[in-house]
Design an enzyme around this catalytic site. Sequence first.
Site, PDB file in Angstrom:
ATOM      1  N   PRO A  22       0.803  -1.227   0.000  1.00 23.72           N
ATOM      2  CA  PRO A  22       0.000   0.000   0.000  1.00 23.72           C
ATOM      3  C   PRO A  22       0.836   1.278   0.000  1.00 23.72           C
ATOM      4  O   PRO A  22       0.498   2.238  -0.700  1.00 23.72           O
ATOM      5  CB  PRO A  22      -0.824  -0.140   1.294  1.00 23.72           C
ATOM      6  CG  PRO A  22      -0.964  -1.615   1.482  1.00 23.72           C
ATOM      7  CD  PRO A  22       0.348  -2.187   1.016  1.00 23.72           C
ATOM      8  N   GLU A  78      -1.307  -4.289  -7.547  1.00 28.40           N
ATOM      9  CA  GLU A  78      -1.561  -5.455  -6.691  1.00 28.40           C
ATOM     10  C   GLU A  78      -0.779  -5.214  -5.408  1.00 28.40           C
ATOM     11  O   GLU A  78       0.453  -5.228  -5.407  1.00 28.40           O
ATOM     12  CB  GLU A  78      -1.110  -6.750  -7.369  1.00 28.40           C
ATOM     13  CG  GLU A  78      -1.495  -7.977  -6.559  1.00 28.40           C
ATOM     14  CD  GLU A  78      -0.445  -9.064  -6.604  1.00 28.40           C
ATOM     15  OE1 GLU A  78      -0.060  -9.540  -5.516  1.00 28.40           O
ATOM     16  OE2 GLU A  78      -0.012  -9.424  -7.710  1.00 28.40           O
ATOM     17  N   CYS A  95       1.598 -13.155  -1.161  1.00 30.69           N
ATOM     18  CA  CYS A  95       0.644 -12.079  -0.857  1.00 30.69           C
ATOM     19  C   CYS A  95      -0.770 -12.587  -0.664  1.00 30.69           C
ATOM     20  O   CYS A  95      -1.634 -11.848  -0.179  1.00 30.69           O
ATOM     21  CB  CYS A  95       0.676 -11.038  -1.965  1.00 30.69           C
ATOM     22  SG  CYS A  95       0.301 -11.706  -3.605  1.00 30.69           S
TER      23      CYS A  95
END
Length: 453
Positions: free
Chosen positions: A174, A194, A228
């Site tokens: 992020p 992503e 992830c």
Amino acid sequence: MAPCPQPPFEAELTEILLCKNELHEALNNLCQWMKDEPVERNMVRARRRWGQDPCPVQSWVGRAMGMGSAVETWGPHVVGVLQATRLDSAFIRKDPYGVVLIIGPWTCPVNLLLGPLIGAVAAGNCAVVKPSEMTKNIEKLMAEALPRHGLGTLVFDRGVVLTLLHQPLPTGSPSMGRMVMAAAAQHLTPVMLELGGKNPCYVSDTCDVRSVARRVAWGRFFNAGQTCVAPDYVLCTLEMQRKLLPALQKVITEFYGSNPRESSDFGRIVDEKEFQRLQMLLRSGRVAIGGQTDEKDLYIAPTVLVDVQPSDPIMQEIILGPILPIVIVASVDEAIDFINNHERPLALYVFSSDDKVVAQVLERTSSGGFCSNDTLMHLILTSLPFGGIGCSGLGKYHGKFTFDTFTHQRGCLHRNLGLEALNALRYPPYSQHRVGIVCAASGVKHKGSCTLL
């Protein structure tokens, strides 16, 4: 022999096989993906039905096409369809963006770099590729192989990357995503991100505990937890935790032996910085299984934490390591509330023998992807879009979705220069009478019933 950072089987599955699948999917379908896509046309669409009087649109079109009142004299046994745009061509053209920048993360550094590259090149783009600086061997491999085959220009400096943002790209976290979006905004550049996230895994009381333990352990400890889409934490009742802990302990021993450090099937942490971060997270809750570490070997044992509180450090960030916290909830409703009170994850998992429970979690939550009664396996399908939502990402890729992400869909209408009389109604001078005719001719009609909630 020193252990490999990632077991060969896992590398073959996630790095090689998935890339080959993406490549073969593109090669098998590219001709179809590239074709112009015809679309419906709704201009001057008038239909004559059984027993109906001729409508004004039919009469006007008939006169404009030199048919006089022929349309008006059709008998009730004739069904007539006049559609002026049947003489035109309306389609979507698939154009490349031009130049794309692809930033690869260190988790699955081959697949998450080459997968998007396959779709970008298939769509007709040139590509600038940025491998992760944390995976030096992969960085070196890409620097040697890609230019040799004319598949991309490589850059290695993050500052240079932020000055090259001219087209869409995937990325890793992020914070990096916000940095990339800010830089891309300077060029009005579209982005595909992503970003990962904390992926919940709800385990209901109605399920096969042994199967759950095997599938959760495999998904959490695959590549030493450095994926992830790994299940980031388990939500279950206290009763299920009592059943799940011994099952997880047994499965970990079956997978990696009594000492996972000696197993060739268990990986290592990517570098010292990540190891130290994970060591700090181990202070959350209480260690129920595992917990052993060796910084020199970058080894952290498969670990399960209990008595974890939502405020603990391990619940504040994505783990990316072989640590599985268990958070106690009283019911599926409480689990759903817990999930919805946090940022939307990249993946969401639910285990239950009750289809109603699975449906309830699916319908009342939001996530990038969803998988019931297993972990990670939704990534295998090139037919499914993969991507996040909110803080877990923006956009989607895999298979045709990658091609579409790197393609500008250009709306095109190619009209005929003849039959100019058909256009008379839309030219000045205007009148109220013409408005009604043009609206009737051009409007999209509601075909059925729909209740808006």
